[in-house]
Design a protein around this motif. Structure first.
Motif, short mmCIF file in Angstrom:
data_model
loop_
_atom_site.label_atom_id
_atom_site.label_comp_id
_atom_site.label_asym_id
_atom_site.label_seq_id
_atom_site.Cartn_x
_atom_site.Cartn_y
_atom_site.Cartn_z
N VAL A 73 0.83 -1.50 0.13
CA VAL A 73 -0.26 0.20 0.24
C VAL A 73 0.63 0.94 -0.14
CG1 VAL A 73 -1.44 1.28 1.06
CG2 VAL A 73 -1.84 -0.75 1.24
N TYR A 74 1.91 0.95 0.64
CA TYR A 74 2.73 2.46 0.95
C TYR A 74 3.58 2.28 -0.60
CZ TYR A 74 2.26 3.75 5.67
OH TYR A 74 1.05 4.32 6.76
N ILE A 75 3.70 1.86 -0.80
CA ILE A 75 4.76 1.63 -1.97
C ILE A 75 4.22 2.23 -3.50
CG2 ILE A 75 5.63 0.13 -4.01
CD1 ILE A 75 6.85 -1.77 -1.71
N THR A 76 2.72 1.27 -3.11
CA THR A 76 2.21 2.49 -4.58
C THR A 76 1.78 3.44 -4.83
OG1 THR A 76 1.04 -0.27 -4.94
CG2 THR A 76 -0.29 1.31 -5.95
N CYS A 77 0.96 3.96 -3.38
CA CYS A 77 0.68 5.31 -3.34
C CYS A 77 1.38 6.33 -3.23
CB CYS A 77 -0.17 5.36 -1.43
SG CYS A 77 -1.45 4.67 -1.61
N LEU A 78 3.14 5.92 -2.65
CA LEU A 78 3.94 7.35 -2.78
C LEU A 78 4.32 7.16 -3.66
CD1 LEU A 78 5.56 6.08 0.25
CD2 LEU A 78 4.53 8.47 0.23
N ILE A 141 0.48 -8.84 13.36
CA ILE A 141 1.94 -7.52 13.88
C ILE A 141 0.70 -6.00 14.79
CG2 ILE A 141 2.66 -7.69 11.37
CD1 ILE A 141 1.51 -5.59 10.43
N GLY A 142 0.15 -6.00 14.91
CA GLY A 142 -0.51 -5.85 16.22
C GLY A 142 -0.31 -4.27 16.06
N LEU A 143 -0.09 -3.61 14.63
CA LEU A 143 -0.36 -2.41 14.49
C LEU A 143 -1.34 -1.68 14.12
CD1 LEU A 143 3.01 -1.51 12.19
CD2 LEU A 143 2.47 -0.71 13.93
N SER A 144 -2.22 -0.42 14.03
CA SER A 144 -3.83 -0.90 13.76
C SER A 144 -3.80 -0.54 12.38
CB SER A 144 -3.66 1.36 14.13
OG SER A 144 -4.76 1.44 13.51
N GLU A 145 -4.89 -0.52 11.75
CA GLU A 145 -5.07 -0.66 10.67
C GLU A 145 -5.16 0.32 10.12
OE1 GLU A 145 -6.58 -2.83 8.57
OE2 GLU A 145 -6.54 -4.87 9.50
N SER A 146 -5.24 1.56 11.06
CA SER A 146 -5.12 3.11 10.51
C SER A 146 -3.81 2.87 9.12
CB SER A 146 -5.70 3.98 11.67
OG SER A 146 -6.49 4.01 12.52
N TRP A 147 -2.72 2.35 9.91
CA TRP A 147 -2.14 2.32 9.12
C TRP A 147 -1.66 1.85 8.02
CZ3 TRP A 147 2.84 4.50 10.56
CH2 TRP A 147 3.16 5.11 11.86
N ARG A 148 -2.07 1.47 7.31
CA ARG A 148 -2.92 0.75 6.04
C ARG A 148 -3.44 1.84 5.89
NH1 ARG A 148 -2.65 -4.79 5.89
NH2 ARG A 148 -3.96 -6.40 6.94
N ALA A 149 -4.92 2.24 5.95
CA ALA A 149 -5.35 4.49 5.45
C ALA A 149 -4.24 5.10 5.16
CB ALA A 149 -6.18 4.31 5.76
N ALA A 150 -3.33 5.17 6.32
CA ALA A 150 -2.50 6.44 5.96
C ALA A 150 -2.47 6.98 4.98
CB ALA A 150 -1.83 6.76 7.48
N PRO A 151 -1.48 5.67 3.73
CA PRO A 151 -0.70 6.75 2.93
C PRO A 151 -1.90 6.99 2.00
CG PRO A 151 -0.38 3.52 3.37
CD PRO A 151 -1.69 4.42 4.48
N LEU A 152 -3.47 6.69 2.13
CA LEU A 152 -4.31 7.29 0.88
C LEU A 152 -4.47 8.78 1.14
CD1 LEU A 152 -7.22 4.57 1.44
CD2 LEU A 152 -5.79 4.94 -0.17
N VAL A 153 -4.46 8.84 2.74
CA VAL A 153 -4.47 10.74 3.29
C VAL A 153 -2.57 11.26 2.49
CG1 VAL A 153 -4.29 11.81 5.03
CG2 VAL A 153 -6.13 9.63 5.37
N ILE A 154 -1.87 10.54 2.91
CA ILE A 154 -0.37 11.21 2.17
C ILE A 154 -0.28 11.27 1.04
CG2 ILE A 154 1.90 10.86 2.14
CD1 ILE A 154 1.63 9.14 4.49
N CYS A 155 -0.74 10.04 -0.06
CA CYS A 155 -0.58 10.19 -1.61
C CYS A 155 -1.65 11.42 -2.06
CB CYS A 155 -1.62 8.84 -1.66
SG CYS A 155 -1.49 8.59 -3.66
N GLY A 156 -2.81 11.35 -1.72
CA GLY A 156 -4.17 12.09 -1.68
C GLY A 156 -3.37 13.69 -1.54
N LEU A 157 -2.76 13.84 -0.52
CA LEU A 157 -2.65 15.49 -0.32
C LEU A 157 -1.34 15.74 -1.54
CD1 LEU A 157 -2.89 15.71 3.31
CD2 LEU A 157 -4.15 16.56 1.99
#
Length: 179
Positions: A73-78, A141-157
């Motif tokens: 997700v991060y690779i694609t969005c960035l 992995i125990g991280l919040s699912e929000s970490w998966r959506a964060a790249p959408l915000v970064i990429c969109g902005l």
């Protein structure tokens, strides 16, 4: 009355501001590519570990799949955001380049407006996903699912920023020394 040297100084200052802005935006795009590259190396290394663990150690590491999904997700969005800056993302210009100059310019504006709208929508909806998933952990992995959506915000902005700069640049009057 304006002195000719004042006009030259204003043009040079505007050119300097453009140069600094371009350097800054290019730096952001380059950082996106660098982070995506590091994550790609991490992705390859973890899958190597997955294969080694599964077939050599007979003990499959369960966290690799979820880690890989997060990295993708991060690779694609960035990469998409950097592509907007470099004018290589979603760039279908065969038809546009065959049009008269005025049509080409208008089509560039329309394309950038679509990218801007898409970026706003992506950042907005990604932000809602971040907020909705703060308490849900990613399995294994125990991280919040929000970490998966964060790249959408970064990429969109970033898409909004890069496409708006493209529009402003096309609309801004050019100094006399530039084409």
């Amino acid at each position: 009355m304006t002195h000719p040297s004042d006009v030259v100084d204003a043009d040079a200052e505007a050119q300097g501001d453009r140069g600094r802005l371009d350097t800054w935006l290019d730096g952001i795009a380059h950082l996106c590519i660098m982070v995506a590259g590091v994550l790609l190396v991490w992705l390859i290394a973890t899958f190597g570990w997955l294969v080694f663990g599964r077939y050599i150690l007979n003990n499959t590491p369960t966290w690799v799949e979820q880690s890989a999904l997060l990295c993708v997700v991060y690779i694609t969005c960035l990469g998409a955001a950097a592509g907007v800056r470099n004018n290589t993302h979603l760039s279908i210009d065969m038809v546009r380049e065959r049009m008269p100059s005025a049509w080409r310019k208008a089509m560039c504006h329309v394309a950038d407006l679509f990218v801007t709208c898409f970026g706003v929508f992506m950042a907005w909806q990604g932000g809602l996903l971040v907020l909705d998933n703060l308490e849900r952990p990613i399995p294994m992995i125990g991280l919040s699912e929000s970490w998966r959506a964060a790249p959408l915000v970064i990429c969109g902005l970033l898409m909004v920023l890069f496409s708006l700069v493209n529009i402003v640049r096309r609309l801004a009057p050019r100094p006399k020394g530039e084409g």
